[in-house]
Design a protein around this motif. Structure first.
Motif, PDB file in Angstrom:
ATOM      1  N   ASP B  37       0.829  -1.189   0.000  1.00  0.00           N
ATOM      2  CA  ASP B  37       0.000   0.000   0.000  1.00  0.00           C
ATOM      3  C   ASP B  37       0.868   1.244   0.000  1.00  0.00           C
ATOM      4  O   ASP B  37       1.794   1.385   0.805  1.00  0.00           O
ATOM      5  CB  ASP B  37      -0.893   0.001   1.248  1.00  0.00           C
ATOM      6  CG  ASP B  37      -1.899   1.131   1.179  1.00  0.00           C
ATOM      7  OD1 ASP B  37      -3.064   0.852   0.870  1.00  0.00           O
ATOM      8  OD2 ASP B  37      -1.483   2.286   1.405  1.00  0.00           O
ATOM      9  N   ALA B  39       0.271   4.360   0.786  1.00  0.00           N
ATOM     10  CA  ALA B  39       0.194   5.214   1.966  1.00  0.00           C
ATOM     11  C   ALA B  39       0.982   4.612   3.118  1.00  0.00           C
ATOM     12  O   ALA B  39       1.746   5.305   3.796  1.00  0.00           O
ATOM     13  CB  ALA B  39      -1.269   5.408   2.361  1.00  0.00           C
ATOM     14  N   ARG B  56      -4.486   8.226   2.428  1.00  0.00           N
ATOM     15  CA  ARG B  56      -5.156   7.585   1.285  1.00  0.00           C
ATOM     16  C   ARG B  56      -6.142   8.549   0.642  1.00  0.00           C
ATOM     17  O   ARG B  56      -6.228   8.644  -0.584  1.00  0.00           O
ATOM     18  CB  ARG B  56      -5.888   6.320   1.731  1.00  0.00           C
ATOM     19  CG  ARG B  56      -4.967   5.170   2.072  1.00  0.00           C
ATOM     20  CD  ARG B  56      -5.788   3.926   2.405  1.00  0.00           C
ATOM     21  NE  ARG B  56      -6.522   3.456   1.226  1.00  0.00           N
ATOM     22  CZ  ARG B  56      -5.992   2.671   0.300  1.00  0.00           C
ATOM     23  NH1 ARG B  56      -4.766   2.246   0.436  1.00  0.00           N
ATOM     24  NH2 ARG B  56      -6.700   2.298  -0.740  1.00  0.00           N
ATOM     25  N   LEU B  61      -6.434   7.749  -3.295  1.00  0.00           N
ATOM     26  CA  LEU B  61      -6.262   6.332  -3.614  1.00  0.00           C
ATOM     27  C   LEU B  61      -7.587   5.577  -3.649  1.00  0.00           C
ATOM     28  O   LEU B  61      -7.639   4.440  -4.092  1.00  0.00           O
ATOM     29  CB  LEU B  61      -5.321   5.668  -2.609  1.00  0.00           C
ATOM     30  CG  LEU B  61      -3.854   6.086  -2.735  1.00  0.00           C
ATOM     31  CD1 LEU B  61      -3.006   5.367  -1.720  1.00  0.00           C
ATOM     32  CD2 LEU B  61      -3.346   5.840  -4.143  1.00  0.00           C
ATOM     33  N   ASP B  62      -8.658   6.260  -3.149  1.00  0.00           N
ATOM     34  CA  ASP B  62      -9.952   5.600  -3.197  1.00  0.00           C
ATOM     35  C   ASP B  62     -10.587   5.702  -4.579  1.00  0.00           C
ATOM     36  O   ASP B  62     -11.630   5.122  -4.831  1.00  0.00           O
ATOM     37  CB  ASP B  62     -10.882   6.190  -2.113  1.00  0.00           C
ATOM     38  CG  ASP B  62     -10.681   7.698  -1.961  1.00  0.00           C
ATOM     39  OD1 ASP B  62      -9.853   8.243  -2.728  1.00  0.00           O
ATOM     40  OD2 ASP B  62     -11.325   8.292  -1.096  1.00  0.00           O
TER      41      ASP B  62
END
Lengths: 535, 319, 274
Positions: B37, B39, B56, B61-62
């Motif tokens: 990931d 983040a 995030r 990132l969503d």
């Protein structure tokens, strides 16, 4: 009229490179009268160009006029300070180079370059020089003489550039012009026009000239006297007619006899064709090169394919060998179609057709010894190994008149040009082919060596009953070797048939021009040709 | 100018733009190469679930990758470079003044190095094989072999410490006058000059030597022209295209050389910011700075290409 | 010519280069024996001056400068050499293959490499380091990947020059397989330019690694490394002490030496046909 213009006495020219000094010209002497044309002939490396430049008191970078004198109109150019030599060059002595395309500055127009010397030497005003340039362009039969000077070098053809360069040399009415192989890079049909233009202009302006060439027939047309050079030394000198008919030195005789070789012509045969091409269409990328070419060769005969540069003759060789698959049409052997690409051909097909290339320098891998170059072919195509391979290697070397003990372990770089081409021939023979394609195999060689190669090929063909396709631009070679002839132009076949029919009784106008344009040894050839064209 | 030429240049510009677009994709997409990931990796050891979630969202990132890329590239084009992870300030604020500093330093260095190296290169070519040429060539080879920071420190040692002529730190401030700026930026500019001149000199020499060996230069000599006229009228016009190309390519090198030199002299430029941000793994700043450097590099190379076309007589005057 | 005769014909500049490289290589190989103190050993106070026991003084943490210089040779050169070798194996293999085979795969690869090369290598490296971090393995991987694109471009060009030669046509017409063509025909003729390129690439990688270390983004402490030694001790320069310049000078010396040797190799292969 017989006033001496240039007198070179005991001139030795040396070159230094990598700490070693070599001699390019040794103890050369020559005398040139006003208005006289001296032909300087010899093979590559004979020192002709170096001597020609020395006549202008010029030596290339790294070269030096080491001994002797070059007396031009009473003044020794060797002893003269550079500043005074410069005042002569481009004014009273001028130079015409072999490659006009490389010798014109690409960034300036033809006219600017033509009038530069008279302006810089303060001989004419700009208006006078431009008028003179246009007059010379007209005299040298350039198209659109009024406007052609505004073009850049890349915008005109090779033959036109060579004439423009002659105009550039003549514009100051120099006493002497050095012509350094001015027509060597041109096709024969273009060469005739340039030769005629140069000769007439030189005669009309009564300029003396040194005409450098390796081509005997050309020098016979151009020169009053001929000087033969070899390995930097003068071998023989004499009046053109006398020297042509009665050479004294052995080397001159060997040069003269080159064009006398004639292979035995085989009688016409009605056998089924051995190799055929039917309707071949080929392109490089999207550029069309061949437009439906047909030809057929009967077993054991030699077919010569003649054409000028761009005619597609070498492309045809690549199509038949499979290196360049045809877009349309097919090649047949014994009536059976060969796969278009070498990739699809069987090992047997590959073995049966062998090709010999123009440049032995690039056709032999410089990093592979002769033994391995030939051995690889024996192993791949004949399945020979070990003792059998070694024996065959020796046999092959003897067949091409080379010594296995000496030459088998050499790299190509350690062989002469002629020897390299012999090795390339041996590599093709190693496969015991039925059909041999020879692509301009002699055009990179000096004439004496070229003739030896032709004799070798002729002997091998007779001994082995090979079928041969011989590609060349040189009509003398065709006359020497061919049984049948195909003439190509712009990707088409324009004439085909038995040698004598095609060459001596041409029906196609292009073939007629081509045949006429091939220079002959007779000093009166050019006059005759021009007279017949004028009529 | 002929239509063919204009079309050729338009094609080059189009290709340059396409290259830049692909590079922007590369710079953006490189983040996706991060193992695990993004983040979590950026925050490293000190992460908490809350900070990870916040990051995030901040990185977007969503959302799907392509929409993030479009946002990012759109922002770049409108001057919105996002926010720094380290300081939380807008990246544009961080970059603005520093970009000006870097460009002026590079320009200063170019003003010195371009004339200097072309003159020396021509000199070496004209006297090739002689003492002057050997001296210049060995000097250039040595200069190429030295790390940029070595050159910079030797200069500091000589000019600042030993002779006390110029300051060793180049902490220029926006309100400094031109005189003050020149005083502080001279040493960095000299260091940059030495670092790039050697390449430019060698390439200039090579292209002139090449032209001097051509048959048309021999022809000019055989027309009895003076050596200076041979060089000025026959050699230079044809050497111009390669030299212009050399200059543009080396200006591109100069843009990159700036990174190390700025660090040595603590010069507040984009290069120093980039180095600091890489150390802090401040991804938005790194991306923005990389894109700016890449854009400068690509444009200068493109310029070299176009100038090469324009100065080629074969292309300028079509058949 | 025998190897010895080749060496004897070398110019003094090449001799100088070979000598320097030999000495440095020996020091690097035998660092544990050649260095008076350990690589990370704190032996005295920080920034001590040159003395009997510490010929070049001590660094910012009180480690012996001379010892770290010798250990640094091992680390910096070793890493640069390994990186260059990886870049070479990958780049030269794909480049020669692509250049020999041609076709769409070759054009696609060349185009991708062109795009990557349109970005300055230092900037690309910084971008990748900011993402992957600066561990030694990562650094080697990143720099090798970037350099491999340069090697690819050169080897492809070399191979394309060779494939137009007629001896390649002759090999094709013999029905030679691709590996055999690459091995027997292409590689022997590509070796001279590739050897020279190896030298130049090594210089480039070496300077590149040193620059990154100097920026604090390369080889990480406490490993001894020439680039970071300059950075750590740079403050001494402002006091008129040249010690921090020594590692930088060592970098310059090694690079100059490699360049001198490469120049000689290039000169030999262009001037002499064997």
């Amino acid at each position: 009229m017989s006033e001496t213009l240039l007198e070179i006495r005991g001139l030795t020219i040396t070159a230094r490179s990598g700490g070693k000094t070599s001699t390019l010209v040794e103890d050369a002497s020559l005398t040139l009268n006003r208005g006289e044309v001296l032909g300087l002939i010899g093979e590559s490396g004979a020192g002709k160009s170096t001597l020609g430049l020395a006549a202008m008191g010029f030596a290339r970078d790294g070269c030096r006029l080491a001994r002797g004198s070059v007396v031009f109109d009473g003044q020794d150019l060797v002893k003269m300070p550079e500043r005074r030599r410069r005042r002569l060059r481009g004014a009273r002595v001028a130079y015409v180079a072999q490659s006009a395309a490389a010798s014109f500055n690409p960034a300036r127009t033809l006219l600017e370059q033509t009038i530069e010397a008279p302006l810089r030497h303060g001989l004419m005003t700009r208006a006078e020089a431009e008028r003179e340039a246009i007059a010379l362009y007209t005299r040298l039969r350039l198209p659109d003489p009024e406007t052609i000077g505004r073009r850049y070098p890349h915008q005109v053809s090779g033959g036109q550039l060579q004439r423009a360069m002659t105009a550039m040399a003549m514009i100051t009415r120099p006493d002497l012009i050095v012509f350094d192989e001015p027509t060597t890079a041109l096709d024969v049909t273009t060469q005739v026009e340039v030769l005629a233009a140069i000769r007439d202009a030189v005669a009309e302006l009564d300029t003396a000239a040194i005409y450098i060439t390796h081509d005997l027939a050309v020098v016979a047309q151009m020169a009053d006297r001929i000087m033969v050079m070899r390995h930097g030394k003068v071998v023989e000198e004499g009046e053109t007619a006398a020297l042509m008919s009665n050479p004294q030195a052995d080397y001159t005789k060997s040069l003269w006899s080159v064009r006398e070789f004639r292979a035995q012509t085989k009688p016409p045969s009605s056998a089924a064709p051995h190799v055929e091409a039917r309707g071949i269409v080929a392109t490089y990328g999207d550029a069309p090169v061949l437009h439906g070419v047909d030809l057929s060769i009967q077993p054991g005969r030699t077919l010569a394919v003649i054409g000028e540069s761009g005619s597609g003759k070498s492309t045809l060789a690549r199509v038949i060998s499979g290196l360049l698959p045809a877009r349309e049409g097919e090649c047949r052997m014994h009536g059976e179609a060969l796969p278009p690409s070498y990739r699809q051909r069987s090992r047997e097909d590959l073995r049966r057709v062998q090709m010999i290339f123009q440049m032995a320098d690039t056709a032999l891998n410089p990093k592979i010894k002769v033994r391995d170059a030939l051995g690889r072919a024996l192993t791949r195509l004949m399945g020979l190994r070990g003792r059998a391979r070694e024996e065959r290697l020796h046999q092959l070397m003897r067949e091409i008149d080379m010594d296995p003990a000496i030459h088998l372990d050499r790299y190509p770089g350690e062989l002469s040009g002629g020897q390299k081409q012999r090795i390339a021939i041996a590599r093709a023979l190693a496969a015991e082919p039925e059909f041999l394609i020879c692509d301009e195999v002699t055009s990179a060689l000096d004439q004496v060596v070229a003739e030896e190669i032709l004799r070798l090929l002729d002997r091998l063909q007779r001994e082995r009953g090979l079928t041969m396709m011989f590609i060349t631009h040189d009509i003398a070679t065709v006359r020497a070797l061919a049984d049948d002839v195909v003439v190509m132009k712009d990707g088409h076949v324009v004439a085909a048939g038995q040698k004598d029919d095609v060459l001596d009784r041409p029906t196609d106008p292009y073939v007629r021009t081509l045949m006429e344009s091939a220079p002959e040894m007779d000093p009166a050839w050019l006059d005759r040709l021009l007279a017949s064209r004028a009529a | 100018m002929s239509g063919g030429l204009a079309r050729m240049i338009a094609v080059r510009i189009g290709l340059g733009a396409l290259t830049l677009l692909l590079i922007s994709g590369l710079i953006f997409g490189a983040m996706g190469l991060l193992p695990g990931d993004v983040a979590e990796a950026i925050l490293g050891q000190n992460r908490t679930p809350e900070t990870v979630a916040a990051l995030r969202t901040q990185l977007g990132l969503d959302q799907p990758a392509w929409s993030r890329y479009l946002d990012w590239i759109g922002g770049m084009l409108t001057g919105d470079f996002g926010k720094s992870l380290a300081s939380g300030r807008p990246v544009a604020d961080l970059i603005g003044g520093r970009l000006v500093n870097t460009l002026s330093l590079a320009a200063y260095a170019a003003l010195i190095s371009v004339p200097l190296s072309i003159a020396l290169g021509i000199l070496a070519a004209l006297y090739r094989g002689r003492l002057a040429d050997r001296g210049i060539s060995i000097g250039a080879l040595t200069a190429i072999s030295m790390p940029d920071f070595f050159v910079a420190y030797v200069m500091i040692f000589l000019f600042a410490v030993t002779w006390g002529l110029l300051p060793s730190l180049a902490a220029v401030t926006p309100d400094a006058g031109l005189g003050e700026w020149l005083y502080r930026a001279t040493l960095p500019a000299l260091a940059l000059t030495l670092a790039t001149s050697a390449h430019m000199l060698r390439m200039t020499r090579a292209s002139i030597v090449n032209v001097l060996a051509s048959p048309y230069v021999e022809m000019a000599k055989l027309k009895g022209l003076t050596p200076s006229r041979v060089v000025v009228r026959h050699a230079l016009p044809n050497a111009l295209a390669p030299i212009i190309n050399v200059v543009a390519v080396n200006l591109a090198f100069l843009i990159v050389g700036v990174v190390v030199v700025e660090t040595v002299f603590v010069y507040p430029g984009l290069g120093q910011l980039l180095v600091d941000s890489v150390a802090a793994r401040d991804v938005p700043v790194v991306q923005a700075a990389c894109l700016i450097f890449a854009a400068a590099y690509v444009s200068l190379n493109l310029l070299a290409d176009i100038l090469a076309i324009l100065t080629n007589p074969r292309l300028r005057t079509a058949r | 010519m025998t190897r010895l005769a080749v060496l004897r014909s070398a110019p003094p500049t090449a001799w100088f280069g070979l000598l320097v490289l030999t000495v440095v290589a020996l020091l690097a190989l035998f660092a544990p024996f050649a260095a008076p103190y350990g690589e990370r050993e704190v032996v005295a106070g920080p920034f001590e001056v040159w003395s009997e026991s510490h010929w070049l003084g001590t660094d910012n943490l009180g480690r012996d400068m001379l010892s770290r210089l010798i250990w640094g040779a091992r680390n910096t050169i070793g890493m640069a050499l390994l990186t260059t070798m990886i870049a070479f194996v990958v780049g030269a293999a794909t480049g020669l293959l692509a250049g020999t085979v041609g076709g769409w795969a070759d054009r696609l690869l060349a185009w991708i490499v062109d795009v990557i090369m349109a970005m300055p290598s230092l900037i690309l490296a910084l971008l990748l380091i900011s993402i992957f971090g600066a561990s030694t393995a990562m650094l080697i991987g990143i720099i090798a990947a970037i350099e491999a694109t340069r090697v690819f471009r050169l080897s492809r060009a070399v191979a394309m020059n060779i494939t137009v030669m007629e001896y390649l046509d002759a090999a094709r017409l013999r029905g030679e397989s691709l590996p055999s063509i690459l091995w027997r025909e292409v590689l022997p003729n590509a070796s001279a330019p590739l050897v020279a390129e190896f030298g130049l690439r090594f210089c480039f990688v070496f300077l590149f690694v040193s620059s990154l270390s100097f920026l604090g983004l390369g080889i990480q402490p406490p490993t001894a490394d020439w680039g970071s030694m300059v950075r750590d001790n740079a403050t001494l320069i402002t006091y008129g002490d040249v010690t921090p310049l020594l590692p930088a000078a060592a970098i310059a010396l090694v690079t100059v030496s490699v360049n001198l040797v490469v120049d000689w190799v290039l000169h030999r292969s262009s001037g002499l046909k064997d």
